[in-house]
Design an enzyme around this catalytic site. Structure first.
Site, PDB file in Angstrom:
ATOM      1  N   CYS A 190     -17.776  62.352 -51.392  1.00 44.24           N
ATOM      2  CA  CYS A 190     -17.600  62.233 -49.944  1.00 44.24           C
ATOM      3  C   CYS A 190     -16.132  62.313 -49.541  1.00 44.24           C
ATOM      4  CB  CYS A 190     -18.193  60.915 -49.461  1.00 44.24           C
ATOM      5  SG  CYS A 190     -17.976  60.641 -47.687  1.00 44.24           S
TER       6      CYS A 190
ATOM      7  N   ARG B  71      -7.605  68.136 -34.326  1.00 48.27           N
ATOM      8  CA  ARG B  71      -6.749  68.966 -35.175  1.00 48.27           C
ATOM      9  C   ARG B  71      -6.662  70.401 -34.665  1.00 48.27           C
ATOM     10  NH1 ARG B  71      -8.250  68.548 -41.264  1.00 48.27           N
ATOM     11  NH2 ARG B  71     -10.168  69.504 -40.523  1.00 48.27           N
ATOM     12  N   TYR B  72      -7.752  70.902 -34.083  1.00 53.50           N
ATOM     13  CA  TYR B  72      -7.775  72.257 -33.532  1.00 53.50           C
ATOM     14  C   TYR B  72      -7.632  72.184 -32.014  1.00 53.50           C
ATOM     15  CZ  TYR B  72      -9.737  73.390 -38.132  1.00 53.50           C
ATOM     16  OH  TYR B  72      -9.946  73.525 -39.472  1.00 53.50           O
TER      17      TYR B  72
ATOM     18  N   ARG C  22     -11.275  71.835 -29.974  1.00 57.20           N
ATOM     19  CA  ARG C  22     -12.412  71.076 -30.467  1.00 57.20           C
ATOM     20  C   ARG C  22     -11.953  69.797 -31.158  1.00 57.20           C
ATOM     21  NH1 ARG C  22     -11.360  75.771 -32.804  1.00 57.20           N
ATOM     22  NH2 ARG C  22     -11.400  76.102 -35.052  1.00 57.20           N
TER      23      ARG C  22
ATOM     24  N   ASP D 201     -10.351  73.458 -47.198  1.00 54.14           N
ATOM     25  CA  ASP D 201      -9.706  72.661 -46.162  1.00 54.14           C
ATOM     26  C   ASP D 201      -8.303  72.369 -46.668  1.00 54.14           C
ATOM     27  OD1 ASP D 201      -9.776  71.315 -43.676  1.00 54.14           O
ATOM     28  OD2 ASP D 201     -11.841  70.725 -44.076  1.00 54.14           O
TER      29      ASP D 201
ATOM     30  N   LYS E 174      -9.392  74.585 -42.027  1.00 52.75           N
ATOM     31  CA  LYS E 174     -10.196  75.469 -42.870  1.00 52.75           C
ATOM     32  C   LYS E 174      -9.505  76.816 -43.054  1.00 52.75           C
ATOM     33  CE  LYS E 174     -14.459  73.273 -41.351  1.00 52.75           C
ATOM     34  NZ  LYS E 174     -13.747  72.331 -40.439  1.00 52.75           N
TER      35      LYS E 174
ATOM     36  N   CYS F 277     -22.973  60.638 -50.927  1.00 53.44           N
ATOM     37  CA  CYS F 277     -22.561  61.692 -51.851  1.00 53.44           C
ATOM     38  C   CYS F 277     -21.327  61.211 -52.605  1.00 53.44           C
ATOM     39  CB  CYS F 277     -22.246  62.973 -51.080  1.00 53.44           C
ATOM     40  SG  CYS F 277     -23.572  63.540 -49.993  1.00 53.44           S
TER      41      CYS F 277
ATOM     42  N   ASP G  11     -13.083  69.021 -51.638  1.00 54.65           N
ATOM     43  CA  ASP G  11     -11.812  68.434 -51.224  1.00 54.65           C
ATOM     44  C   ASP G  11     -11.219  67.576 -52.341  1.00 54.65           C
ATOM     45  OD1 ASP G  11     -11.822  69.514 -48.649  1.00 54.65           O
ATOM     46  OD2 ASP G  11     -13.085  67.897 -47.882  1.00 54.65           O
TER      47      ASP G  11
ATOM     48  N   ARG H  77     -14.843  61.405 -46.845  1.00 55.70           N
ATOM     49  CA  ARG H  77     -14.428  60.202 -46.103  1.00 55.70           C
ATOM     50  C   ARG H  77     -14.794  58.921 -46.838  1.00 55.70           C
ATOM     51  NH1 ARG H  77     -16.893  63.200 -41.627  1.00 55.70           N
ATOM     52  NH2 ARG H  77     -15.268  64.653 -40.965  1.00 55.70           N
TER      53      ARG H  77
ATOM     54  N   CYS I 246     -24.423  56.242 -43.925  1.00 61.14           N
ATOM     55  CA  CYS I 246     -25.277  57.388 -44.217  1.00 61.14           C
ATOM     56  C   CYS I 246     -26.581  56.894 -44.834  1.00 61.14           C
ATOM     57  CB  CYS I 246     -24.600  58.344 -45.200  1.00 61.14           C
ATOM     58  SG  CYS I 246     -23.067  59.089 -44.608  1.00 61.14           S
TER      59      CYS I 246
END
Length: 400
Positions: free
Chosen positions: A142, A122-123, A126, A340, A347, A139, A303, A144, A135
């Site tokens: 999450c 996206r950037y 990077r 985001d 960001k 969470c 998010d 994702r 995981c």
């Protein structure tokens, strides 16, 4: 001595907690921790009394995002507080079953920036490399959840060789972030295979790992892991801690091993309603992080993930918290509050408005105490002064 509070700066072990004393013989084994995760309604109800909202949430969880809690992290749950900030992060609630109209399956727009399955670009310089969908614990907010845990609406497909080939061909990429899921769930050998392959690409200058393993499963942060990681410097690790109670003695020791291996550590928190949405809790968190040699990095607005409305705060709450920290603690302790951009905007930093007025002559500012200051725009040096200084420098004369 009274009971410790969440504002207490002392680091404590909570073991064995809900487990029998004999569990301590294997407590420090990461494999044992993973095998004994709380991942069912019966395992939960054997340890704490659930609210009706939690019980309904657990019954619905298998259709969206699996539930899994390591014994280490489970011990941080207050059995007598239905609003316990640890419970709210890892025990499902029935509110997860309702999708607000503004919520999305992919709020960060990662799928639309994925030139190769598993690689998000996206950037310009990077990339985000999604290396696993699992995981140690999950969470409930999450980002994702559509792919993480194996029960979401999508499955993560990482095409390894295609991803490495893409990185080799795109010479503008200098920074690779490994995430998922949690890369530190991999064995040392598997993780090293990925890191060594990336380090062999000449234009990739540094590597990053995003992980909540040091918090959920500090037993994984072994001396052997740290010895392996330090071979791939410059390597950075971003951990994810939301509440000061999460920074236990075991976590501090694990983070210390990483820091001793020369790995710069940053923390990314998510602003969550009923978890860390106060200046007092945030201040206690960032102070304990610095004591663990972890620099507070980002404070994320939660998010717009589906089923998260009960955990999201207003944007103004985040700005209020940053203003409550600025000037009242060291600058090292203040994270950058970011959103985001929904749908893939990246960001976007948000800060309290300290600029009162700006024009071509000056900027009027206020400080953290509300005092007003003027900062003038630079004055252009008059041409005759430049000529005088030149004469002075060459010895012609320095008359005023």
């Amino acid at each position: 001595m009274g009971q410790p509070t969440d504002l207490d700066p002392v680091f404590r072990s909570h073991a064995p907690g809900y487990w029998p004393a004999e569990a301590m013989t294997e407590w420090h084994d990461a494999t044992w921790q993973l095998k004994n995760r709380v991942s069912s309604l019966s395992a939960l109800e054997a340890r704490i009394d659930l609210t009706d909202e939690e019980r309904a949430g657990v019954l619905l969880a298998g259709n969206k995002l699996a539930m899994s809690i390591t014994p280490h992290f489970f011990n941080l749950i207050d059995p007598n507080d239905p609003n316990c900030p640890i419970r709210r992060q890892v025990i499902p609630r029935m509110e997860e079953g309702w999708d607000a109209p503004e919520e999305m399956a992919d709020p960060c727009g990662e799928d639309s920036h994925m030139p190769v399955p598993g690689l998000v670009h996206r950037y310009p310089d990077r990339v985000l490399f999604l290396v696993t969908d699992r995981c140690a614990s999950y969470c409930r907010y999450c980002t994702r959840s559509r792919v993480v845990s194996g029960v979401g609406e999508q499955h993560l497909e990482t095409q390894w060789e295609a991803a490495f080939k893409y990185l080799e061909e795109h010479t503008g990429v200098r920074d690779v972030l490994l995430s998922g899921g949690d890369p530190l769930l991999f064995s040392d050998a598997k993780l090293e295979k990925i890191l060594s392959r990336l380090r062999a690409i000449p234009h990739i200058q540094f590597l990053r790992i995003g992980s909540r393993i040091p918090i959920f499963l500090p037993q994984r942060i072994t001396p052997a892991l740290c010895d392996m990681l330090k071979k791939y410097h410059p390597l950075f690790i971003s951990v994810h801690t939301n509440h000061p109670r999460e920074l236990t003695l075991e976590v501090k020791e694990g983070l210390g091993r990483l820091a001793d291996a020369g790995i710069p550590l940053g923390n990314q928190s998510v602003l969550l309603k009923g978890v860390n949405d106060s200046v007092e809790i945030q201040k206690a968190l960032v102070h304990k992080l610095l004591m663990c040699r972890v620099r507070p990095y980002y404070l994320y607005q939660c998010d717009l993930i589906r089923g998260s409305s009960h955990l999201r705060t207003s944007v103004s709450k985040g700005v209020e918290i940053i203003e409550g920290l600025r000037g009242h603690t060291t600058g090292y302790a203040i994270p950058q509050f970011v959103i985001d951009g929904p749908g893939g905007g990246g960001k976007i930093p948000l800060n309290p408005n300290y600029v009162v007025h700006r024009d071509h002559e000056k900027t009027v500012l206020r400080n953290y105490e509300g005092e007003i200051f003027e900062y003038p725009e630079p004055t252009q040096i008059p041409s005759q002064e430049l000529a005088r200084l030149k004469d002075c420098a060459t010895g012609i004369g320095c008359g005023s």
